[in-house]
Design an enzyme around this catalytic site. Structure first.
Site, PDB file in Angstrom:
ATOM      1  N   ASP A  29       3.089   2.497  -4.378  1.00  0.00           N
ATOM      2  CA  ASP A  29       2.457   3.180  -3.248  1.00  0.00           C
ATOM      3  C   ASP A  29       1.366   4.112  -3.779  1.00  0.00           C
ATOM      4  O   ASP A  29       1.550   4.803  -4.791  1.00  0.00           O
ATOM      5  CB  ASP A  29       3.516   3.978  -2.466  1.00  0.00           C
ATOM      6  CG  ASP A  29       3.021   4.385  -1.088  1.00  0.00           C
ATOM      7  OD1 ASP A  29       3.544   3.852  -0.093  1.00  0.00           O
ATOM      8  OD2 ASP A  29       2.114   5.240  -1.013  1.00  0.00           O
ATOM      9  N   ILE A  30       0.250   4.144  -3.085  1.00  0.00           N
ATOM     10  CA  ILE A  30      -0.892   4.956  -3.519  1.00  0.00           C
ATOM     11  C   ILE A  30      -0.591   6.458  -3.404  1.00  0.00           C
ATOM     12  O   ILE A  30      -1.207   7.281  -4.085  1.00  0.00           O
ATOM     13  CB  ILE A  30      -2.142   4.575  -2.679  1.00  0.00           C
ATOM     14  CG1 ILE A  30      -3.422   4.899  -3.416  1.00  0.00           C
ATOM     15  CG2 ILE A  30      -2.112   5.194  -1.293  1.00  0.00           C
ATOM     16  CD1 ILE A  30      -4.661   4.298  -2.779  1.00  0.00           C
ATOM     17  N   ASN A  86       9.549   0.837   8.090  1.00  0.00           N
ATOM     18  CA  ASN A  86       9.102   1.486   9.315  1.00  0.00           C
ATOM     19  C   ASN A  86       8.585   0.412  10.273  1.00  0.00           C
ATOM     20  O   ASN A  86       7.894  -0.520   9.849  1.00  0.00           O
ATOM     21  CB  ASN A  86       7.995   2.497   9.007  1.00  0.00           C
ATOM     22  CG  ASN A  86       8.512   3.652   8.153  1.00  0.00           C
ATOM     23  OD1 ASN A  86       9.646   4.095   8.326  1.00  0.00           O
ATOM     24  ND2 ASN A  86       7.697   4.120   7.219  1.00  0.00           N
ATOM     25  N   HIS A  99       6.342  -4.279   5.326  1.00  0.00           N
ATOM     26  CA  HIS A  99       6.583  -3.836   3.954  1.00  0.00           C
ATOM     27  C   HIS A  99       7.850  -2.999   3.903  1.00  0.00           C
ATOM     28  O   HIS A  99       8.178  -2.295   4.849  1.00  0.00           O
ATOM     29  CB  HIS A  99       5.397  -3.035   3.401  1.00  0.00           C
ATOM     30  CG  HIS A  99       4.961  -1.913   4.292  1.00  0.00           C
ATOM     31  ND1 HIS A  99       4.197  -2.118   5.422  1.00  0.00           N
ATOM     32  CD2 HIS A  99       5.186  -0.573   4.229  1.00  0.00           C
ATOM     33  CE1 HIS A  99       3.974  -0.963   6.014  1.00  0.00           C
ATOM     34  NE2 HIS A  99       4.573   0.001   5.307  1.00  0.00           N
ATOM     35  N   HIS A 101       9.687  -0.029   1.717  1.00  0.00           N
ATOM     36  CA  HIS A 101       9.514   1.002   0.698  1.00  0.00           C
ATOM     37  C   HIS A 101      10.767   1.020  -0.181  1.00  0.00           C
ATOM     38  O   HIS A 101      11.884   1.055   0.342  1.00  0.00           O
ATOM     39  CB  HIS A 101       9.390   2.394   1.341  1.00  0.00           C
ATOM     40  CG  HIS A 101       8.208   2.565   2.247  1.00  0.00           C
ATOM     41  ND1 HIS A 101       7.120   3.333   1.906  1.00  0.00           N
ATOM     42  CD2 HIS A 101       7.946   2.088   3.488  1.00  0.00           C
ATOM     43  CE1 HIS A 101       6.238   3.319   2.908  1.00  0.00           C
ATOM     44  NE2 HIS A 101       6.721   2.581   3.872  1.00  0.00           N
TER      45      HIS A 101
END
Ligand code: 5GP
Length: 114
Positions: A29-30, A86, A99, A101
């Site tokens: 993750d950025i 989410n 996606h 996490h």
């Protein structure tokens, strides 16, 4: 139009890819919320969990098995971690490409803010 995640998967945008197979790709993750924060993404563009069909059953299962492998690879499997997906507005989904996490590397807080 391709999502940001599709572009990362195809190598058209930079991404720190930690795992890739025929069905899913995982990259860091950025804006990490924990020492390990990785996004596990179907290679196929599926906007939300609500859009999954029976055809996507293998892909959905592969996301979990990829998480298991990556957690091992990251050295966080034994201590544990959290997997989060989410969905939509109430789920505060920002990127409309399914996606999961994978977060860990430290004790995590309570699951929900009340
Ligand atoms: P969501 O809220 O949709 O479940 O989470 C989207 C996640 O994607 C966020 O944690 C955000 O930091 C991450 N993200 C957004 N844009 C990029 C990007 O260009 N590259 C990477 N690696 N992660 C991104």
């Amino acid at each position: 139009m391709a999502t940001i995640f599709s572009k990362i998967i195809r190598g058209e945008l930079p991404g720190d890819i930690v795992y890739q197979d025929d069905l899913v790709t995982a990259f860091r993750d950025i804006n990490p919320g924990a020492p390990t924060h990785i996004l596990i993404v179907p290679n196929k563009e599926i906007p939300t969990v609500n859009d999954l069909t029976n055809e996507d059953e293998r892909t959905a299962g592969r996301m979990l098995l990829a998480a298991q492998k990556i957690a091992e690879q990251e050295g966080i499997a034994a201590d544990g971690y959290r997997l989060i997906i989410n969905v939509g507005k109430h789920g505060r989904q920002e990127i409309y490409h399914v996606h999961m996490h994978l977060v860990g590397g430290r004790p995590l807080g309570p699951m929900l803010c009340r």
